[in-house]
Design a protein around this motif. Structure first.
Motif, PDB file in Angstrom:
ATOM      1  N   GLY A 268      68.067  23.575  93.729  1.00  0.00           N
ATOM      2  CA  GLY A 268      68.715  23.262  92.460  1.00  0.00           C
ATOM      3  C   GLY A 268      70.014  22.511  92.602  1.00  0.00           C
ATOM      4  N   MET A 269      70.397  22.145  93.822  1.00  0.00           N
ATOM      5  CA  MET A 269      71.625  21.386  94.074  1.00  0.00           C
ATOM      6  C   MET A 269      72.861  22.087  93.519  1.00  0.00           C
ATOM      7  SD  MET A 269      70.565  18.862  95.846  1.00  0.00           S
ATOM      8  CE  MET A 269      72.039  17.852  95.888  1.00  0.00           C
ATOM      9  N   LEU A 270      72.817  23.417  93.436  1.00  0.00           N
ATOM     10  CA  LEU A 270      73.956  24.229  93.002  1.00  0.00           C
ATOM     11  C   LEU A 270      74.429  23.849  91.604  1.00  0.00           C
ATOM     12  CD1 LEU A 270      76.046  24.153  96.320  1.00  0.00           C
ATOM     13  CD2 LEU A 270      74.176  25.670  95.704  1.00  0.00           C
ATOM     14  N   ALA A 271      73.495  23.383  90.782  1.00  0.00           N
ATOM     15  CA  ALA A 271      73.881  22.916  89.447  1.00  0.00           C
ATOM     16  C   ALA A 271      74.095  24.061  88.474  1.00  0.00           C
ATOM     17  CB  ALA A 271      72.816  21.964  88.901  1.00  0.00           C
ATOM     18  N   ASN A 272      73.453  25.196  88.693  1.00  0.00           N
ATOM     19  CA  ASN A 272      73.519  26.300  87.738  1.00  0.00           C
ATOM     20  C   ASN A 272      73.970  27.573  88.452  1.00  0.00           C
ATOM     21  OD1 ASN A 272      72.418  24.742  85.507  1.00  0.00           O
ATOM     22  ND2 ASN A 272      70.444  24.870  86.578  1.00  0.00           N
TER      23      ASN A 272
END
Length: 712
Positions: A268-272
């Motif tokens: 999640g690419m650390l998005a949330n």
């Protein structure tokens, strides 16, 4: 035209040459003695006279203690860093052991360091780290004993990072059964007890039950599926459990499962940011510490800390509207992150990046009688570690900013003792030997007690330095002995000695506790935090052995050997523990050389009415005696088994060899049984500092250091 001043970091020569090299206009390397005087055989005449010229080198002050030592660790030209001030000609203690203009309190701290990482980048190590103390010890022993394998070790200039093999994350395991995974998770819960409290067994059962089954014969799949972060959490717990078990196959599983879990965490690419994200990165940090990849572990800790800050986990009042189960989960995660972050950063002398839990609900233990005892214990253990970590973090920050004076040090020690006295009885006892159902309690108590002992060691270590260093100089040792015999001892000297004893007592208790638990078989194969604590313990105990201390010397020596023994066991599964073990073994040899040097000096200075006519090498005779002692058969056997000459040796077996002498068959001993017994009795009670590879008497720690449990 006058020459342009040279910056300290660009200096290619030493700041001052010795008197002999200055008179002969020879290049001096600044050592004591220097190489030029050593080659000429005039080492005793190698002196450094303080000149009137003011050198453009920085002086240490209380406001710049954080930046003084942040220099190249290999640079020999910068001689004003705190730890080197004791071993360089420009230090606060010159070659004659006399105090110069700089106060002793300013010249006996360890400076922060910049060490090389695997890729050559410099990384910061604070002044309270055991590595900084190691560099200080190397410089000190090089001055008093001379160069050795311990003082010239190149490994101390680098931050050790183990090599890890790259594993394809797409190769997901497909052969572990539910029972295997449950067993690995149990090992993880045992190994992290007292440090982490992220999942209960109900959470684990839910993750295992909702996870896609390995084979059709296993649990049937349910409609509820796990998210990628929940799956990553399950894989990471299994990977840590496999990492902590003593098996090569388990280590292979650990690397595969970690690689796949890391892939899921970064999808999640650390998005949330979420609570599961904090848990996953905290688990990855725990795994990387066990894998001896501390820089990577701190990176994962930073992500977890920032995500927790975004979610407001440190402010329990902000999620009071959530259900009770959700509030407990957030509070457990916040405290686990805080504890692990503070303890890991304190090992390298770095400030914590995780805020403490603010006012509000700080405990998830209720007074309900139907509460699970396991949940209650985990909450109590984590709460105790959390309270200790709060004081530990403050001490590290204070030491890095302005240093610790005697009053502040004593205040920290008293605060730690006050916290320890509030611990409930369940945190103070040792579980049953080989009872793996209670291993999480034993390891949890070790982590709680270890955090307390390590905090005391870290806070009081500078007092031990201030107490021991003057004793390493002959003149200072004589003057101190006279001062101790007088009644006019200063109050501050008494306080320094008292706090130095506290440092040694904490180290002795740490070594005794870990050795006792290791003998009971309750430690797991890879203890990611305990090995660093034992290393710091061994350095302190070894440093204290440099000074004669009457009857306490045998107790400290026994504790030092026990710390070596514990690291000797942990090195089987940990390259980091192996490096710690090798450093302490090299340190032991330097201690032995120093004490032999003291014995020679005493022998030479002892008045005698008899001259030695036939000159002999007494040192060689002593070494031959030790070699002969290793070849003599024990009263219990006629042959020395090879296993008795290998390290590690069970210290309880050492005691059995020395103390429990059973009946002997005269046919085995022959006509020399009486002589053999006399030789073994002499070796048994010899006061020499023998190598730990030989059978030793397992000296107890006495009343002052004896414990029934980790915190007794």
């Amino acid at each position: 035209m006058p020459r342009r001043p040279v910056k300290p970091e660009d200096r290619q020569r030493v700041a001052r040459a010795c008197d002999q090299c200055k008179a002969s206009k020879k290049r001096c390397n600044g050592n004591q003695p220097c190489d030029a005087c050593g080659k000429k055989g005039s080492s005793e005449a190698c002196h450094y006279t303080r000149g009137r010229r003011r050198h453009p080198l920085p002086r240490r002050s209380s406001t710049t203690s954080q930046n003084v030592g942040v220099t190249e660790p290999n640079s020999s030209e910068n001689r004003t860093s705190v730890g080197e001030s004791m071993v360089s000609p420009m230090s606060s203690w010159n070659v004659h052991g006399q105090s110069t203009q700089t106060s002793s309190s300013e010249g006996m701290d360890q400076p922060p360091l910049m060490l090389s990482s695997v890729n050559g980048e410099k990384v910061f190590v604070g002044n309270t780290a055991a590595i900084s103390f190691l560099r200080f010890l190397q410089k000190t022993l090089e001055r008093h004993v001379g160069p050795s394998g311990f003082t010239v070790a190149d490994d101390s200039h680098k931050l050790f990072e183990a090599d890890t093999a790259d594993v394809d994350p797409n190769s997901v395991y497909d052969s572990l059964s539910i029972d295997d995974k449950r067993a690995f998770v149990q090992v993880f819960l045992d190994a992290s007890s007292g440090l982490l409290d992220l999942f209960s067994w109900e959470d684990v059962f839910r993750l295992l039950g909702s996870h896609e089954p390995i084979s059709p014969s296993a649990i049937q799949p349910t409609s509820q599926r796990l998210s990628s972060l929940e799956t990553a959490s399950l894989y990471l717990m299994i990977a840590i459990g496999a990492q902590c078990r003593q098996s090569v196959d388990d280590a292979t599983w650990a690397s595969k499962l970690f690689s796949y879990a890391r892939k899921l965490a970064l999808e999640g690419m650390l998005a949330n940011p979420s609570l599961d994200l904090v848990r996953v990165f905290l688990l990855m940090a725990f795994y990387m510490f066990g894998a001896c990849r501390r820089n990577s572990a701190f990176m994962y800790l930073g992500v977890a800390s920032k995500a927790a800050d975004i979610l407001g986990l440190h402010s329990s009042t902000q999620y009071k509207h959530l259900p009770q189960e959700a509030k407990d989960a957030r509070l457990r995660t916040a405290k686990s992150l805080r504890v692990f972050d503070v303890i890991c950063n304190s090992i390298l002398g770095r400030p914590s990046s995780t805020p403490s839990v603010r006012t509000g609900r700080t405990s998830y233990v209720t007074k309900s009688s139907d509460m699970n005892p396991e949940v209650t214990y985990k909450a109590l253990a984590l709460g105790a570690s959390y309270e200790i970590s709060a004081i530990l973090n403050e001490a590290v920050a204070k030491s890095a900013e302005v240093g610790l004076d005697m009053e502040t040090t004593e205040a920290f020690v008293l605060a730690l003792r006050q916290r320890s006295r509030t611990f409930p009885p369940i945190l103070r006892h040792h579980g049953s030997d080989n009872d793996f159902d209670t291993r999480h309690i034993t390891i949890g108590n070790v982590h709680v007690a270890g955090s307390y002992y390590f905090s005391v060691i870290l806070v009081t270590r500078h007092c031990l330095i201030r107490h021991v260093v003057p004793l390493l100089s002959g003149q200072a040792r004589n003057s101190l002995e006279q001062a101790q015999g007088a009644k006019s001892a200063t109050t501050e000297d008494t306080k320094v000695a008292h706090l130095a004893d506290a440092c040694i007592d904490a180290a002795s208790l740490m070594a005794q506790m870990c050795h006792q638990v290791m003998k009971s078989g309750m430690l797991v194969g890879n203890m990611c935090i305990l090995k660093a604590w034992i290393f710091a313990t061994g350095l302190v105990l070894g440093f204290s052995l440099l000074v004669e201390d009457g009857p306490n010397f045998a107790q400290k020596r026994a504790a030092f050997l026990k710390s070596l023994h514990v690291l000797g066991e942990l090195k089987r599964m940990s390259p980091q523990a192996e490096q710690y073990y090798n450093i302490l073994m090299s340190f032991h040899q330097s201690i032995k050389s120093y004490r032999e040097q003291l014995d020679r000096e005493k022998q030479e200075s002892r008045p005698t009415l008899v001259d030695c006519v036939f000159l002999t090498d007494f040192t060689a005779d002593l070494n031959d005696a030790e070699h002969i002692a290793t070849q003599l058969p024990s009263p219990d056997t006629t042959l020395l088994e090879p296993s008795l000459a290998e390290w590690p040796l069970e210290l309880d077996q050492m005691g059995a060899v020395a103390n429990d002498v059973g009946p002997i068959d005269p046919a085995l001993m022959g006509d020399n049984d009486i002589i053999m017994r006399m030789l073994w009795d002499v070796d048994r009670y010899a006061g020499e500092y023998l190598d730990p590879l030989l059978p030793e008497v397992d000296v107890g720690l006495g009343c002052s250091a004896h414990i029934e449990g980790p915190l007794a």
